[in-house]
Design a protein around this motif. Sequence first.
Motif, PDB file in Angstrom:
ATOM      1  N   ARG A   6      12.683  11.249  46.477  1.00 41.27           N
ATOM      2  CA  ARG A   6      11.650  10.408  45.854  1.00 41.27           C
ATOM      3  C   ARG A   6      12.215   9.059  45.465  1.00 41.27           C
ATOM      4  O   ARG A   6      13.408   8.885  45.260  1.00 41.27           O
ATOM      5  CB  ARG A   6      11.031  11.136  44.668  1.00 41.27           C
ATOM      6  CG  ARG A   6      11.709  11.143  43.314  1.00 41.27           C
ATOM      7  CD  ARG A   6      13.139  11.411  43.211  1.00 41.27           C
ATOM      8  NE  ARG A   6      13.606  11.639  41.874  1.00 41.27           N
ATOM      9  CZ  ARG A   6      14.141  10.709  41.060  1.00 41.27           C
ATOM     10  NH1 ARG A   6      14.304   9.493  41.459  1.00 41.27           N
ATOM     11  NH2 ARG A   6      14.535  11.039  39.834  1.00 41.27           N
ATOM     12  N   ALA A   8      11.335   6.508  42.397  1.00 46.02           N
ATOM     13  CA  ALA A   8      10.599   6.655  41.137  1.00 46.02           C
ATOM     14  C   ALA A   8      10.683   5.387  40.292  1.00 46.02           C
ATOM     15  O   ALA A   8      11.259   5.389  39.214  1.00 46.02           O
ATOM     16  CB  ALA A   8      11.147   7.853  40.369  1.00 46.02           C
ATOM     17  N   GLU A  42       6.635   5.577  37.594  1.00 43.62           N
ATOM     18  CA  GLU A  42       6.984   5.991  36.226  1.00 43.62           C
ATOM     19  C   GLU A  42       6.421   4.972  35.237  1.00 43.62           C
ATOM     20  O   GLU A  42       7.110   4.056  34.790  1.00 43.62           O
ATOM     21  CB  GLU A  42       8.501   6.169  36.120  1.00 43.62           C
ATOM     22  CG  GLU A  42       8.983   7.177  37.173  1.00 43.62           C
ATOM     23  CD  GLU A  42      10.271   7.893  36.849  1.00 43.62           C
ATOM     24  OE1 GLU A  42      11.185   7.258  36.298  1.00 43.62           O
ATOM     25  OE2 GLU A  42      10.360   9.094  37.141  1.00 43.62           O
TER      26      GLU A  42
END
Length: 464
Positions: A6, A8, A42
Motif C-alpha cells: 500500500r 498510505a 490517511e
Amino acid sequence: MHIRTRFAPSPTGFIHLGNLRSALYPWAFARHNQGDFILRIEDTDIDRSTQEAVDVIIEGMAWLGLDLDEGPIYQMQRIERYREVIKQLLDAGLAYPCYMSEDDLNKLRDQQVADKEKPRYNGLWRPELGKILPAIPEGVLPVIRFKNPIGGSVIWEDAVKGQIEISNDELDDLVIARPDGTPTYNFCVVVDDLDMKITHVIRGDDHVNNTPRQINIMTALGGTLPIYAHLPTVLNELGEKMSKRNGAMSVRDYQKAGYLPEAILNYLARLGWSHGDAEVFTKEQFVNWFDLDNLGRSPAQHNPEKLLWLNHQYIQNADIAALAQATKPFAHDLGIDTEQGPNFTQVVALLKDRANTLIEIAQGAKLFYLPAPNHNPKEIAQNIPPAIVPAIKDLIMLIKNAEPSKEAYGVAFKQVLAQHQIKMPALAMPVRYALFATTQTPAIDAVLVVLGKDEAVERLSKVV
Ligand code: GLU
C-alpha cells in the motif's frame, strides 16, 4: 504468499516528487509479484488534510501509470471500524481508560525532564493484578491507552535497514483513542494494515520510530506481521530535506514544465534503487527487475540535471505521433494553432533531438506558425547582401524543381554554393532571415521540408 502493498499518504500540505517515490516502490513490488497495490488516504488529521492534496496524489499516480487494485480508501470513512477494534482491545484487557488530565500529564513530563529522564506516561491508570487504581475523577473523559508489553524488546528484520531492535522500556502506553473517542494515527495504521492484509509495508524511514509501537499493537490483535522496508529519505540538491520552501516541485509542476511521465518514473525509480548500472529503462523492465534487495541504504539525492537529461532521452526516443500529441497542449498555450500551417508532427520530429522538455519543443515550433515575415526594404538591404541575391534566385529555381525532401534540398544548396563559390553560412543566413526573420533555426534543408515548398518559395521570392 499473495503480496499486498500500500501507499498510505497523509494529504496534508505539499506533495513533492520524493513523496511519490514512496508510491512507486510498493507499486512496483506488487506488480513484480502479481500482487495487489492499494491506495489508502490517511486523512484523520482533519485540520491539515485537504482535498487539493488528495487530488495531487491521485492525479500524480495516474499520470505516472501507478494503477491501483483497491482504493483510494479514506481512513475517515473507517472510524467505526477503529472504534470497534478499540472496544475489542478494552474487552480483552489489552487497553485501558486513562483519566490523567492534560495538566497532570504536563506536570509529570516537566518533572521527568527536570530529573533528566525521558518523558513518558507512568502507567498510573494501567490495571495490573492486585493494583488498586485511583478513584475515577468526575467529569473527566478518559483517553484509551494500549497496554504495551513490559520488558523484552521488539525486533524486526527491516528489508532495507537490516535487524532493528527497540526495547519495550523505551515505549510507554500509547494513546489509541482521544477523549472524544477518535482513534489516533498509529492505531489506525495497524488496523488498516491488518484489515487490508498488507504483506509488505514499504514506506519512508521517518516511520521507523512508529514501527515498534505498531508491531506491539498488531501482535496484541493477533495479526501476522508484515515485512517492513523503510526507505531512506530523498534529499534535495543541497542535501537538505525536500520541502516546498526550498524549491521542491510537485509532480503536477513537472507535468506543467513539459516532463514526460516515463522520464519521471525512470528518474524516481533510480532515486534509491538500482539494477546494475542501468540508467534508462522502461516501466516494464523496472517492474521485472524491482526487488527490495536492491534498495539503497543511504539517502538519495535529487538531481534536477539528471532528470532533465532523462527527459531528453525519452523525448528523443519517443514515438513521434505520441510525442506530438503530448506537445500539443504546450503549443496551444503559446498560441500556436497546430491545425493550421505545417504538419505539427513533422515540426516536432524536426525539433525533438535538441529539446529537453515539451515546452522547449513548443517554443521551437512557434517559428513555423507565425505569419510570413513582412520585411521592409531597409531590413532586406541590411540582411541580404546584394552579392547573394543571384544565389538566392538560383536556389529558388532549384527548390521549385526539387523533390520535396531534405536530401533533394540539400543537393540544391550544394549546387548553388558550388556555382557561386560561396560558403554555406553566407547563403543559409539570408535564407533563414527571408523565411523567418531570424537566423536561429534548425537545419535549413529540414526546415524547408516542414515549411513546405510553396510557402518557402513565396517567402524567398519576396526578398530578391
Ligand atoms: N501517512 C504516512 C505518511 O504520509 C505514511 C504511513 C505509513 O506508510 O505507514 O507519512
